[in-house]
Design a protein around this motif. Sequence first.
Motif, short mmCIF file in Angstrom:
data_model
loop_
_atom_site.label_atom_id
_atom_site.label_comp_id
_atom_site.label_asym_id
_atom_site.label_seq_id
_atom_site.Cartn_x
_atom_site.Cartn_y
_atom_site.Cartn_z
N SER A 212 0.83 -1.21 0.00
CA SER A 212 0.00 0.00 0.00
C SER A 212 0.87 1.26 0.00
O SER A 212 0.58 2.22 -0.73
CB SER A 212 -0.93 0.01 1.22
OG SER A 212 -1.76 -1.13 1.23
N PHE A 216 1.04 3.99 -3.01
CA PHE A 216 0.81 5.41 -2.72
C PHE A 216 2.00 6.24 -3.20
O PHE A 216 1.83 7.27 -3.87
CB PHE A 216 0.60 5.62 -1.21
CG PHE A 216 0.62 7.07 -0.80
CD1 PHE A 216 -0.48 7.88 -1.00
CD2 PHE A 216 1.76 7.62 -0.23
CE1 PHE A 216 -0.46 9.23 -0.63
CE2 PHE A 216 1.79 8.95 0.15
CZ PHE A 216 0.68 9.75 -0.06
N ARG A 220 2.05 9.02 -6.39
CA ARG A 220 2.46 10.42 -6.27
C ARG A 220 3.64 10.72 -7.20
O ARG A 220 3.74 11.81 -7.77
CB ARG A 220 2.84 10.74 -4.81
CG ARG A 220 1.72 10.56 -3.81
CD ARG A 220 0.55 11.49 -4.08
NE ARG A 220 0.91 12.89 -3.89
CZ ARG A 220 0.75 13.56 -2.76
NH1 ARG A 220 0.22 12.95 -1.70
NH2 ARG A 220 1.07 14.83 -2.68
#
Length: 312
Positions: A212, A216, A220
């Motif tokens: 996770s 993430f 980004r």
Amino acid sequence: MEQKNGSSFTGFILLGFSDRPQLELVLLVILLIFYIFTLLGNTTIIVLSYLDPCLHTPMYFFLSNLSFLDMCYTTSIVPQFLVNLSGADKSISYGGCVVQMLISLGLGCTECILLGVMAFDRYAAVCRPLHYTVIMHPRLCVLMASASWIIGFANSLLQTVLIFLLPLCGRNKLDHFLCEIPPFLKLACVDTSMNTYMTFFGSVITLLTPVSLIMFSYGRIVRAVLRIKSTAGQRKAFGTCGSHLTVVSLFFGTAISVYFQPSSNDSQDQDKFMALFYTVIIPMTNPLIYTLRNKDVKGAMKKVLWKDSDSR
């Protein structure tokens, strides 16, 4: 437990690939070569990161940790496997099995978390370049690396204790080449639901949580890179992450397929080959991936080699 040579034997039999004698000989040769290359490749990364001041950065600090971890990980499994492949004796002592599970599982969990930390480092480098040295302070890097090792081995200790508390009712033949949780659960003669839940919970912490964080971070990173107008700038930004993303895909892909797929007898051989992949092949290929795709490492290697030749 079974009797071995007329005496009481309190260890385990690692069946591995004993039903395929011809494959055992091939594996013996291949694994020995792979093991040597794993030690050489990862040692090279560690030495270069230490000798070249240009590599004294958070990225190479974590990479050195990963290389040391990979050497230990492979060493906790391959030597015993080579011994078992080289003869008819496939046994491992009770204590040896406990130690192998504790260390190999601990190192595997640590690698999962460390890869997540390395993804955060890449996020800081690409998305916060002006604040990178402030964010990735040496003290924070040591703290994150230490936390990876502590959490990994804490989870391993808990899982190992729970597994070896299970009654086996005299069964001692593990259908695997190493002492790992899934084959032990099949060996137990009591309900293993509690252990299954604990293994799943541990896997969520050490596998899905880092995944996770990685998703993430790279989400980004992709957004930040797409805002860069120049193609050269985009290539440079993606280039700093490409090696790590390749390693992440290989390691997590195989680990998740083993620990999250439904248990069945038909998948046992597949599990063995998948385990070979993430315990032997990936630790060997990691240095190649980081070296072949990394100009800094290539440059450091040339410097060290030139210094060597000049000193002669």
